[in-house]
Scaffold this active site. Sequence first.
Site, PDB file in Angstrom:
ATOM      1  NE  ARG A  19      -2.161  -1.275   3.492  1.00 46.06           N
ATOM      2  CZ  ARG A  19      -2.473  -0.906   4.724  1.00 46.06           C
ATOM      3  NH1 ARG A  19      -3.592  -0.262   4.966  1.00 46.06           N
ATOM      4  NH2 ARG A  19      -1.707  -1.205   5.739  1.00 46.06           N
ATOM      5  CG  ASN A  37      -4.063  -4.418   3.376  1.00 57.15           C
ATOM      6  OD1 ASN A  37      -3.490  -4.364   2.291  1.00 57.15           O
ATOM      7  ND2 ASN A  37      -3.411  -4.352   4.516  1.00 57.15           N
TER       8      ASN A  37
END
Length: 95
Positions: A19, A37
């Site tokens: 990320r 996520n």
Amino acid sequence: MNKHLEITVKGKVQGVFYRVSTKAVADQLGVRGYVKNDDNGDVLISAEGSSSMLDMFLDWCKEGPEKAEVISVESHEGELKNYRNFEVVKKNFLW
């Protein structure tokens, strides 16, 4: 002309700085949206930008950061949401 992509990245993509790395690449390319996520182990990305920048962004998503093991990247076009920047979405814990 800008377009919107919903992207799902499958593989070993959580716990490997996917990320944070995605945000860095998005910021460099001028891509806006978010990355988060999913509970099933995937990474979900909502991204907007020019076609050429999104093509480069998708190419990066297929590789990911050094420790990632990307199995597949699925994407489909959606409706523009006119994001202002690119953000990493963290889990919200309700107490």
